[in-house]
Design a protein around this motif. Structure first.
Motif, PDB file in Angstrom:
ATOM      1  N   LYS A   1       0.828  -1.205   0.000  1.00 44.30           N
ATOM      2  CA  LYS A   1       0.000   0.000   0.000  1.00 44.30           C
ATOM      3  C   LYS A   1       0.861   1.254   0.000  1.00 44.30           C
ATOM      4  O   LYS A   1       0.523   2.247  -0.614  1.00 44.30           O
ATOM      5  CB  LYS A   1      -0.945  -0.004   1.192  1.00 44.30           C
ATOM      6  N   ARG A   2       1.979   1.214   0.675  1.00 44.68           N
ATOM      7  CA  ARG A   2       2.862   2.375   0.725  1.00 44.68           C
ATOM      8  C   ARG A   2       3.604   2.548  -0.611  1.00 44.68           C
ATOM      9  O   ARG A   2       3.794   3.653  -1.079  1.00 44.68           O
ATOM     10  CB  ARG A   2       3.847   2.229   1.854  1.00 44.68           C
ATOM     11  N   ARG A   3       4.027   1.453  -1.211  1.00 46.56           N
ATOM     12  CA  ARG A   3       4.785   1.543  -2.460  1.00 46.56           C
ATOM     13  C   ARG A   3       3.981   2.189  -3.575  1.00 46.56           C
ATOM     14  O   ARG A   3       4.529   2.839  -4.444  1.00 46.56           O
ATOM     15  CB  ARG A   3       5.227   0.155  -2.931  1.00 46.56           C
ATOM     16  N   PHE A   4       2.684   1.996  -3.566  1.00 50.81           N
ATOM     17  CA  PHE A   4       1.858   2.500  -4.663  1.00 50.81           C
ATOM     18  C   PHE A   4       1.043   3.722  -4.274  1.00 50.81           C
ATOM     19  O   PHE A   4       0.085   4.059  -4.936  1.00 50.81           O
ATOM     20  CB  PHE A   4       0.951   1.387  -5.188  1.00 50.81           C
ATOM     21  N   ALA A   5       1.440   4.396  -3.232  1.00 51.18           N
ATOM     22  CA  ALA A   5       0.750   5.614  -2.817  1.00 51.18           C
ATOM     23  C   ALA A   5       1.061   6.721  -3.818  1.00 51.18           C
ATOM     24  O   ALA A   5       2.200   6.870  -4.258  1.00 51.18           O
ATOM     25  CB  ALA A   5       1.200   6.018  -1.421  1.00 51.18           C
ATOM     26  N   PRO A   6       0.058   7.493  -4.215  1.00 48.77           N
ATOM     27  CA  PRO A   6       0.311   8.572  -5.168  1.00 48.77           C
ATOM     28  C   PRO A   6       1.213   9.636  -4.559  1.00 48.77           C
ATOM     29  O   PRO A   6       1.148   9.920  -3.367  1.00 48.77           O
ATOM     30  CB  PRO A   6      -1.076   9.127  -5.475  1.00 48.77           C
ATOM     31  N   ARG A   7       2.042  10.202  -5.387  1.00 47.53           N
ATOM     32  CA  ARG A   7       2.939  11.271  -4.974  1.00 47.53           C
ATOM     33  C   ARG A   7       2.440  12.577  -5.564  1.00 47.53           C
ATOM     34  O   ARG A   7       1.793  12.581  -6.607  1.00 47.53           O
ATOM     35  CB  ARG A   7       4.350  10.998  -5.478  1.00 47.53           C
ATOM     36  N   PRO A   8       2.764  13.677  -4.924  1.00 49.04           N
ATOM     37  CA  PRO A   8       2.351  14.970  -5.492  1.00 49.04           C
ATOM     38  C   PRO A   8       3.004  15.187  -6.855  1.00 49.04           C
ATOM     39  O   PRO A   8       4.133  14.769  -7.084  1.00 49.04           O
ATOM     40  CB  PRO A   8       2.847  15.996  -4.484  1.00 49.04           C
ATOM     41  N   ARG A   9       2.273  15.827  -7.752  1.00 45.64           N
ATOM     42  CA  ARG A   9       2.814  16.128  -9.078  1.00 45.64           C
ATOM     43  C   ARG A   9       3.846  17.243  -8.979  1.00 45.64           C
ATOM     44  O   ARG A   9       3.690  18.171  -8.202  1.00 45.64           O
ATOM     45  CB  ARG A   9       1.715  16.578 -10.024  1.00 45.64           C
ATOM     46  N   ARG A  10       4.862  17.114  -9.833  1.00 45.07           N
ATOM     47  CA  ARG A  10       5.851  18.177  -9.949  1.00 45.07           C
ATOM     48  C   ARG A  10       5.343  19.201 -10.942  1.00 45.07           C
ATOM     49  O   ARG A  10       4.721  18.852 -11.946  1.00 45.07           O
ATOM     50  CB  ARG A  10       7.172  17.640 -10.494  1.00 45.07           C
ATOM     51  N   ALA A  11       5.639  20.423 -10.681  1.00 46.30           N
ATOM     52  CA  ALA A  11       5.296  21.471 -11.640  1.00 46.30           C
ATOM     53  C   ALA A  11       6.219  21.330 -12.840  1.00 46.30           C
ATOM     54  O   ALA A  11       7.435  21.204 -12.686  1.00 46.30           O
ATOM     55  CB  ALA A  11       5.452  22.844 -11.001  1.00 46.30           C
ATOM     56  N   ALA A  12       5.651  21.310 -14.018  1.00 46.20           N
ATOM     57  CA  ALA A  12       6.448  21.190 -15.237  1.00 46.20           C
ATOM     58  C   ALA A  12       7.116  22.519 -15.534  1.00 46.20           C
ATOM     59  O   ALA A  12       6.476  23.560 -15.550  1.00 46.20           O
ATOM     60  CB  ALA A  12       5.572  20.767 -16.403  1.00 46.20           C
ATOM     61  N   ALA A  13       8.399  22.465 -15.764  1.00 44.23           N
ATOM     62  CA  ALA A  13       9.139  23.670 -16.100  1.00 44.23           C
ATOM     63  C   ALA A  13       9.012  23.944 -17.599  1.00 44.23           C
ATOM     64  O   ALA A  13       9.333  23.090 -18.407  1.00 44.23           O
ATOM     65  CB  ALA A  13      10.603  23.507 -15.712  1.00 44.23           C
ATOM     66  N   ARG A  14       8.531  25.109 -17.933  1.00 47.16           N
ATOM     67  CA  ARG A  14       8.447  25.555 -19.327  1.00 47.16           C
ATOM     68  C   ARG A  14       7.764  24.544 -20.230  1.00 47.16           C
ATOM     69  O   ARG A  14       8.170  24.330 -21.364  1.00 47.16           O
ATOM     70  CB  ARG A  14       9.847  25.853 -19.864  1.00 47.16           C
ATOM     71  N   SER A  15       6.728  23.896 -19.777  1.00 46.19           N
ATOM     72  CA  SER A  15       6.095  22.859 -20.587  1.00 46.19           C
ATOM     73  C   SER A  15       5.311  23.418 -21.770  1.00 46.19           C
ATOM     74  O   SER A  15       4.941  22.670 -22.656  1.00 46.19           O
ATOM     75  CB  SER A  15       5.173  22.008 -19.725  1.00 46.19           C
ATOM     76  N   HIS A  16       5.053  24.713 -21.773  1.00 49.55           N
ATOM     77  CA  HIS A  16       4.202  25.277 -22.818  1.00 49.55           C
ATOM     78  C   HIS A  16       4.924  26.271 -23.709  1.00 49.55           C
ATOM     79  O   HIS A  16       4.301  26.929 -24.518  1.00 49.55           O
ATOM     80  CB  HIS A  16       3.004  25.992 -22.180  1.00 49.55           C
ATOM     81  N   ASP A  17       6.216  26.383 -23.569  1.00 47.86           N
ATOM     82  CA  ASP A  17       6.878  27.407 -24.364  1.00 47.86           C
ATOM     83  C   ASP A  17       7.415  26.859 -25.682  1.00 47.86           C
ATOM     84  O   ASP A  17       7.436  25.665 -25.936  1.00 47.86           O
ATOM     85  CB  ASP A  17       7.969  28.120 -23.564  1.00 47.86           C
ATOM     86  N   ARG A  18       7.835  27.771 -26.509  1.00 44.26           N
ATOM     87  CA  ARG A  18       8.312  27.443 -27.845  1.00 44.26           C
ATOM     88  C   ARG A  18       9.532  26.521 -27.799  1.00 44.26           C
ATOM     89  O   ARG A  18       9.641  25.594 -28.587  1.00 44.26           O
ATOM     90  CB  ARG A  18       8.655  28.740 -28.560  1.00 44.26           C
ATOM     91  N   GLU A  19      10.445  26.766 -26.869  1.00 47.53           N
ATOM     92  CA  GLU A  19      11.653  25.932 -26.752  1.00 47.53           C
ATOM     93  C   GLU A  19      11.290  24.480 -26.444  1.00 47.53           C
ATOM     94  O   GLU A  19      11.868  23.554 -27.013  1.00 47.53           O
ATOM     95  CB  GLU A  19      12.560  26.496 -25.661  1.00 47.53           C
ATOM     96  N   ASN A  20      10.318  24.287 -25.572  1.00 46.93           N
ATOM     97  CA  ASN A  20       9.880  22.926 -25.244  1.00 46.93           C
ATOM     98  C   ASN A  20       9.259  22.248 -26.461  1.00 46.93           C
ATOM     99  O   ASN A  20       9.505  21.068 -26.717  1.00 46.93           O
ATOM    100  CB  ASN A  20       8.882  22.938 -24.078  1.00 46.93           C
ATOM    101  N   LEU A  21       8.478  22.978 -27.231  1.00 44.61           N
ATOM    102  CA  LEU A  21       7.887  22.425 -28.446  1.00 44.61           C
ATOM    103  C   LEU A  21       8.977  21.982 -29.416  1.00 44.61           C
ATOM    104  O   LEU A  21       8.913  20.891 -29.975  1.00 44.61           O
ATOM    105  CB  LEU A  21       6.955  23.433 -29.112  1.00 44.61           C
ATOM    106  N   VAL A  22       9.975  22.819 -29.599  1.00 44.61           N
ATOM    107  CA  VAL A  22      11.076  22.471 -30.507  1.00 44.61           C
ATOM    108  C   VAL A  22      11.766  21.200 -30.015  1.00 44.61           C
ATOM    109  O   VAL A  22      12.080  20.309 -30.812  1.00 44.61           O
ATOM    110  CB  VAL A  22      12.069  23.644 -30.653  1.00 44.61           C
ATOM    111  N   GLU A  23      11.990  21.087 -28.724  1.00 42.11           N
ATOM    112  CA  GLU A  23      12.628  19.881 -28.176  1.00 42.11           C
ATOM    113  C   GLU A  23      11.760  18.645 -28.404  1.00 42.11           C
ATOM    114  O   GLU A  23      12.273  17.566 -28.719  1.00 42.11           O
ATOM    115  CB  GLU A  23      12.942  20.061 -26.690  1.00 42.11           C
TER     116      GLU A  23
END
Length: 135
Positions: free
Chosen positions: A7-29
């Motif tokens: 039960k502990r191994r599969f406990a959900p963890r908080p999501r990390r904030a995505a760094a620059r997930s919506h910018d042009r540089e990320n799209l190019v990558e």
């Protein structure tokens, strides 16, 4: 509870904030990552490209990943270099690969799409998203 407790191994963890997930540089990558996968597929022979081969699976992911980019509204301003017909073809191919299964896929057309058409599309998209910088 200890670490061995399932039960502990599969406990959900908080999501990390995505760094620059919506910018042009990320799209190019993301586009460049898709292009690397296209190159892997292109490095195989047409004869070895069939349902069950690694290249076939990678080609499916190329199409699925590319189609997903068109569904992200934050990238729409950077994806205008693709025609409506090309978007529909990518979406249709994605739907076959993801939902219908490979038995409905025309392998010759799929090979041509991933090794010929998609590289041209990626080049246009990268040029547009990067502001025509050299990548």
């Amino acid at each position: 509870m200890n670490d061995a407790d399932p039960k502990r191994r599969f406990a959900p963890r908080p999501r990390r904030a995505a760094a620059r997930s919506h910018d042009r540089e990320n799209l190019v990558e993301e586009l460049k990552a898709i292009r690397r996968r296209v190159q892997m597929v292109s490095g195989t022979s047409r004869d070895s490209f069939h349902d069950g081969s690694d290249a076939y699976d990678v080609a499916s992911m190329v199409i699925i990943w590319l189609a997903a980019l068109f569904e992200r509204p934050e990238f729409v301003p950077y994806l205008t270099a693709v025609t409506r017909e090309e978007r529909l073809a990518i979406s249709t191919t994605r739907n076959i690969a993801a939902h219908t299964g490979y038995r409905s896929m025309n392998d010759d057309l799929f090979w041509a799409a991933v090794t010929q058409r998609v590289p041209e599309i990626l080049d246009r998209l990268i040029d547009e998203a990067a502001g025509a910088e050299d990548f």
